[in-house]
Design a protein around this motif. Sequence first.
Motif, PDB file in Angstrom:
ATOM      1  N   VAL A  30      -5.601  -4.183 -26.712  1.00  0.00           N
ATOM      2  CA  VAL A  30      -4.765  -3.701 -25.603  1.00  0.00           C
ATOM      3  C   VAL A  30      -4.945  -4.630 -24.401  1.00  0.00           C
ATOM      4  O   VAL A  30      -6.039  -4.740 -23.847  1.00  0.00           O
ATOM      5  CB  VAL A  30      -5.119  -2.253 -25.220  1.00  0.00           C
ATOM      6  CG1 VAL A  30      -4.408  -1.847 -23.934  1.00  0.00           C
ATOM      7  CG2 VAL A  30      -4.737  -1.296 -26.345  1.00  0.00           C
ATOM      8  N   GLY A  31      -3.904  -5.333 -24.052  1.00  0.00           N
ATOM      9  CA  GLY A  31      -3.922  -6.219 -22.888  1.00  0.00           C
ATOM     10  C   GLY A  31      -4.609  -7.551 -23.103  1.00  0.00           C
ATOM     11  O   GLY A  31      -4.545  -8.419 -22.216  1.00  0.00           O
ATOM     12  N   GLY A  39      -6.138  -0.531 -16.540  1.00  0.00           N
ATOM     13  CA  GLY A  39      -5.356  -0.716 -15.330  1.00  0.00           C
ATOM     14  C   GLY A  39      -3.857  -0.842 -15.493  1.00  0.00           C
ATOM     15  O   GLY A  39      -3.166  -1.230 -14.549  1.00  0.00           O
ATOM     16  N   PHE A  40      -3.326  -0.490 -16.648  1.00  0.00           N
ATOM     17  CA  PHE A  40      -1.875  -0.568 -16.818  1.00  0.00           C
ATOM     18  C   PHE A  40      -1.198   0.543 -16.017  1.00  0.00           C
ATOM     19  O   PHE A  40      -1.620   1.707 -16.068  1.00  0.00           O
ATOM     20  CB  PHE A  40      -1.493  -0.447 -18.293  1.00  0.00           C
ATOM     21  CG  PHE A  40      -1.708  -1.710 -19.073  1.00  0.00           C
ATOM     22  CD1 PHE A  40      -0.728  -2.692 -19.109  1.00  0.00           C
ATOM     23  CD2 PHE A  40      -2.896  -1.932 -19.751  1.00  0.00           C
ATOM     24  CE1 PHE A  40      -0.929  -3.867 -19.814  1.00  0.00           C
ATOM     25  CE2 PHE A  40      -3.111  -3.108 -20.457  1.00  0.00           C
ATOM     26  CZ  PHE A  40      -2.126  -4.084 -20.490  1.00  0.00           C
ATOM     27  N   GLY A  49       0.759  11.683 -15.111  1.00  0.00           N
ATOM     28  CA  GLY A  49       0.122  11.456 -13.826  1.00  0.00           C
ATOM     29  C   GLY A  49      -0.808  10.268 -13.798  1.00  0.00           C
ATOM     30  O   GLY A  49      -1.306   9.879 -12.734  1.00  0.00           O
ATOM     31  N   GLU A  50      -1.064   9.671 -14.980  1.00  0.00           N
ATOM     32  CA  GLU A  50      -2.022   8.572 -15.070  1.00  0.00           C
ATOM     33  C   GLU A  50      -1.386   7.228 -15.387  1.00  0.00           C
ATOM     34  O   GLU A  50      -1.905   6.173 -14.990  1.00  0.00           O
ATOM     35  CB  GLU A  50      -3.053   8.891 -16.147  1.00  0.00           C
ATOM     36  CG  GLU A  50      -3.813  10.189 -15.932  1.00  0.00           C
ATOM     37  CD  GLU A  50      -4.582  10.589 -17.179  1.00  0.00           C
ATOM     38  OE1 GLU A  50      -5.750  10.179 -17.299  1.00  0.00           O
ATOM     39  OE2 GLU A  50      -3.985  11.291 -18.036  1.00  0.00           O
ATOM     40  N   ILE A  51      -0.278   7.250 -16.103  1.00  0.00           N
ATOM     41  CA  ILE A  51       0.381   6.026 -16.540  1.00  0.00           C
ATOM     42  C   ILE A  51       1.822   6.362 -16.893  1.00  0.00           C
ATOM     43  O   ILE A  51       2.120   7.493 -17.316  1.00  0.00           O
ATOM     44  CB  ILE A  51      -0.348   5.423 -17.761  1.00  0.00           C
ATOM     45  CG1 ILE A  51       0.142   4.006 -18.066  1.00  0.00           C
ATOM     46  CG2 ILE A  51      -0.207   6.327 -18.984  1.00  0.00           C
ATOM     47  CD1 ILE A  51      -0.709   3.290 -19.116  1.00  0.00           C
ATOM     48  N   LYS A  82      -0.872  -6.998 -10.985  1.00  0.00           N
ATOM     49  CA  LYS A  82      -2.264  -6.562 -10.971  1.00  0.00           C
ATOM     50  C   LYS A  82      -2.824  -6.642 -12.380  1.00  0.00           C
ATOM     51  O   LYS A  82      -2.715  -5.690 -13.148  1.00  0.00           O
ATOM     52  CB  LYS A  82      -2.365  -5.125 -10.447  1.00  0.00           C
ATOM     53  CG  LYS A  82      -3.797  -4.601 -10.354  1.00  0.00           C
ATOM     54  CD  LYS A  82      -3.816  -3.117  -9.947  1.00  0.00           C
ATOM     55  CE  LYS A  82      -3.332  -2.225 -11.062  1.00  0.00           C
ATOM     56  NZ  LYS A  82      -3.472  -0.778 -10.741  1.00  0.00           N
ATOM     57  N   PRO A  83      -3.374  -7.800 -12.777  1.00  0.00           N
ATOM     58  CA  PRO A  83      -3.913  -7.912 -14.139  1.00  0.00           C
ATOM     59  C   PRO A  83      -4.944  -6.822 -14.411  1.00  0.00           C
ATOM     60  O   PRO A  83      -5.697  -6.411 -13.531  1.00  0.00           O
ATOM     61  CB  PRO A  83      -4.561  -9.301 -14.138  1.00  0.00           C
ATOM     62  CG  PRO A  83      -3.800 -10.048 -13.092  1.00  0.00           C
ATOM     63  CD  PRO A  83      -3.524  -9.036 -12.018  1.00  0.00           C
ATOM     64  N   GLY A  84      -4.947  -6.379 -15.658  1.00  0.00           N
ATOM     65  CA  GLY A  84      -5.818  -5.267 -16.028  1.00  0.00           C
ATOM     66  C   GLY A  84      -7.274  -5.660 -16.165  1.00  0.00           C
ATOM     67  O   GLY A  84      -7.650  -6.842 -16.053  1.00  0.00           O
ATOM     68  N   ARG A  85      -8.088  -4.693 -16.446  1.00  0.00           N
ATOM     69  CA  ARG A  85      -9.528  -4.882 -16.617  1.00  0.00           C
ATOM     70  C   ARG A  85      -9.837  -4.908 -18.106  1.00  0.00           C
ATOM     71  O   ARG A  85      -9.764  -3.887 -18.790  1.00  0.00           O
ATOM     72  CB  ARG A  85     -10.283  -3.731 -15.937  1.00  0.00           C
ATOM     73  CG  ARG A  85      -9.979  -3.587 -14.457  1.00  0.00           C
ATOM     74  CD  ARG A  85     -10.742  -2.403 -13.865  1.00  0.00           C
ATOM     75  NE  ARG A  85     -10.273  -1.130 -14.390  1.00  0.00           N
ATOM     76  CZ  ARG A  85      -9.231  -0.457 -13.899  1.00  0.00           C
ATOM     77  NH1 ARG A  85      -8.544  -0.935 -12.874  1.00  0.00           N
ATOM     78  NH2 ARG A  85      -8.874   0.708 -14.412  1.00  0.00           N
ATOM     79  N   ILE A  86     -10.171  -6.062 -18.616  1.00  0.00           N
ATOM     80  CA  ILE A  86     -10.473  -6.205 -20.052  1.00  0.00           C
ATOM     81  C   ILE A  86     -11.984  -6.193 -20.243  1.00  0.00           C
ATOM     82  O   ILE A  86     -12.693  -6.928 -19.573  1.00  0.00           O
ATOM     83  CB  ILE A  86      -9.873  -7.509 -20.607  1.00  0.00           C
ATOM     84  CG1 ILE A  86      -8.367  -7.544 -20.357  1.00  0.00           C
ATOM     85  CG2 ILE A  86     -10.176  -7.611 -22.096  1.00  0.00           C
ATOM     86  CD1 ILE A  86      -7.592  -6.447 -20.994  1.00  0.00           C
TER      87      ILE A  86
END
Length: 291
Positions: free
Chosen positions: A250-251, A33-34, A83-85, A287-291
Amino acid sequence: MVWFSYHGGHSGEFCAHAKSTLEEIVETAIERGFTHYGLSEHCPRYRVEDLYPGEEDCGIAGLAKAFDGYVKRAFALRDARAGEIELLIGFETETLPPEGWLDAMTALRQAHPFDYIVGSVHDICGRWVDFSPADTTALAADLGGPEALHLAYFDTVTTMVETLRPDIVAHLDLVRKFEPPRFGFSPRVLSVVERTLEAIRASGGILDVNCAAFRNGYGPVYPLPQILERARAMGIRVTLGDDSHGVKTVGVGLDRSLAAIASAGYDSVAYLTRTDGWREAPLDTLKPGRI
């Protein structure tokens, strides 16, 4: 809503003590979700005595070649995944070699169109402060004790900030990595930390609130609450750094960085964009990411 980190993205492809490929790290950042993710590979080192154990076969020439490979791959991924990040490309500095490090880092900075650099200090006069407890204890003894080690470290960070003026100042109190639980710096050391913070404020630097210390079992996130609270009082901006060294990190731990930032009294976190430079994201909009 945004989610970001700017200190990390080290990969086993270009860093001997990391894991995973750079593309795998980018893919993981997207999956987690970054919206913005900084790649800041370690810079080359230029003396044989500065090689980490295990890098002997790679050598000085190999480190330089690996860094060139990182630069090419990182910029290619930035374009391919646009287009994604939003990828931001930088590198993490060293105060090595002890004589000439500023010229070496400046030349590296100017050699490529980097979006930013992360200013780090991992050594004092060519001796590592964070590689192993035994090495750090020996260095402290040679300098005159733990307090002398802390003073020398923060003096080095201050010089690095004043002369190199990095965009982000990394893991500000890395020197306490191997200290016991509930460790706190002495009043004398804190007076030197104050000068370091003043240098960061004067240079417009952003402070890395780095979760690696907590994630790896070395106490609270960098920097300690007493330093982070003082930084807030001085108006120094902060950003997030996962200090990732492979897809597994990551994250991971950034929730602790956010909690430390909020506890210090901040209400926003700085994030870097390619089009608008540094911007501020209110804490309640992240928006915290999905770990």
